[in-house]
Scaffold this active site. Structure first.
Site, PDB file in Angstrom:
ATOM      1  N   ASP A  69       0.815  -1.207   0.000  1.00  0.00           N
ATOM      2  CA  ASP A  69       0.000   0.000   0.000  1.00  0.00           C
ATOM      3  C   ASP A  69       0.854   1.265   0.000  1.00  0.00           C
ATOM      4  O   ASP A  69       0.474   2.278  -0.579  1.00  0.00           O
ATOM      5  CB  ASP A  69      -0.926   0.006   1.223  1.00  0.00           C
ATOM      6  CG  ASP A  69      -2.210  -0.785   0.974  1.00  0.00           C
ATOM      7  OD1 ASP A  69      -2.374  -1.308  -0.147  1.00  0.00           O
ATOM      8  OD2 ASP A  69      -3.040  -0.882   1.901  1.00  0.00           O
ATOM      9  N   GLY A  70       2.019   1.225   0.667  1.00  0.00           N
ATOM     10  CA  GLY A  70       2.882   2.410   0.679  1.00  0.00           C
ATOM     11  C   GLY A  70       3.343   2.786  -0.713  1.00  0.00           C
ATOM     12  O   GLY A  70       3.361   3.965  -1.075  1.00  0.00           O
ATOM     13  N   ALA A 180      -5.944   2.922   8.514  1.00  0.00           N
ATOM     14  CA  ALA A 180      -4.509   2.955   8.799  1.00  0.00           C
ATOM     15  C   ALA A 180      -4.251   3.550  10.193  1.00  0.00           C
ATOM     16  O   ALA A 180      -4.753   3.055  11.190  1.00  0.00           O
ATOM     17  CB  ALA A 180      -3.793   3.736   7.694  1.00  0.00           C
TER      18      ALA A 180
END
Length: 309
Positions: A69-70, A180
């Site tokens: 995801d980063g 998150a």
């Protein structure tokens, strides 16, 4: 589609060569061009054209993010001024944005160039951090340095003061980012279909102690108080300012800033629901793996890339 150009966004540290080779072979067979940021030229075959990082999105018809995801968030930020469809290839541990596993990549590329997909639109936070313009698709956070006291900041919305925070961290998130840092701090889960901004304190000691959910039309203004400890400012988990002792952060919501490729939206939603349920289990990944049926556990242990097509 003649002249179709695909931009590659690579995980900054992981070995992505096997996945890049699959994409490169596919592109050669189908007559498509590949580009990558100039600083990553040593990580890709010579057939991939290096371009300045600031031009990657403009030179591409679509982007492929290779990582977790980063990396996906980095691809979305790279294309925020000229949004392009971004396909996520999963090499991370627990991804909510990425969809495609490496074995499924050739078929996914066929569908990408055939425009056989749906687009999941994502909002971002356009932030003025002490005079610097930054963009966050998950969250912007003010975080205390360990042992140095607390984040103490006031909150104003559209110029009206709401109150103050005294906490370990102060997180402002999009609906996407609600799974998150905000979630870890005790914030609510917000549907990606919702337009909202969430302000959540982590470990509040005084002041506002609950999450505040705001309209996308409202502008958030955070200002460090004189008695605040030095704080780090994080954008999508990346430190952009360290040990700040004064200053303001102004945040506004921007709709349709990022375009995520979805090949099977319902299946992806089901996967994300499962991943969220796993976050609350007090088990290590290897313990969870032992709960799987034998056949699926063996398949995950192998997780081999497919032979060239």
């Amino acid at each position: 589609m003649a002249g179709y150009v695909i931009g590659l966004v690579l995980h900054p540290t992981r070995d992505v060569s096997a996945v890049v080779e699959i994409i490169d072979r596919w592109a050669a067979r189908h007559g498509k061009a590949l580009v990558v940021r100039a600083e990553d030229r040593h990580r890709v075959p010579a057939s991939v054209e290096p371009v300045p990082g600031t031009e990657l999105a403009a030179r591409s018809d679509a982007l492929i993010s290779i990582g977790g995801d980063g990396t996906m968030l980095g691809a979305l930020r790279a294309a925020v001024r000229d949004p392009k469809p971004v396909l996520g290839v999963h090499l991370g541990r627990l991804g909510f944005l990425v969809e495609v596993e490496p074995p499924d990549l050739p078929r996914a590329l066929d569908r990408l160039v055939a425009m056989d997909f749906t687009v999941e639109s994502h909002a971002c936070l356009a932030c003025d951090v002490c005079g610097d313009d930054v963009v966050a698709f998950n969250d912007i956070a003010l975080v205390r340095h360990p042992g140095s006291g607390f984040v103490t900041a006031t909150l104003a919305v559209d110029g009206q003061r709401y109150g103050y925070y005294r906490c370990d961290a102060l997180v402002v998130s999009t609906p996407t980012g609600s799974t998150a840092y905000s979630y870890a701090a005790g914030g609510p889960l917000i549907s990606p279909a919702t337009r909202a901004v969430v302000v959540t304190p982590s470990a509040p000691m005084a002041g506002i102690s609950r999450s505040v959910v705001l309209s996308p039309e409202e502008t958030v203004h955070l200002e460090l108080r004189p008695d605040s400890a030095p704080v780090a400012v994080e954008m999508d988990g990346l430190v952009i300012r360290d040990a700040a002792t004064e200053g303001t952060v102004r945040i506004r919501y921007v709709q349709d800033a990022g375009l995520v490729v979805r090949l099977d939206p319902r299946r992806q939603q089901e996967r994300n629901q499962l991943k969220l349920s796993l976050l609350d289990l007090p088990l290590l990944p290897e313990q969870l793996r032992e709960l799987l049926p034998d056949g699926l556990r063996v398949q995950l242990n192998r997780r081999e890339l497919p032979p060239p097509r």
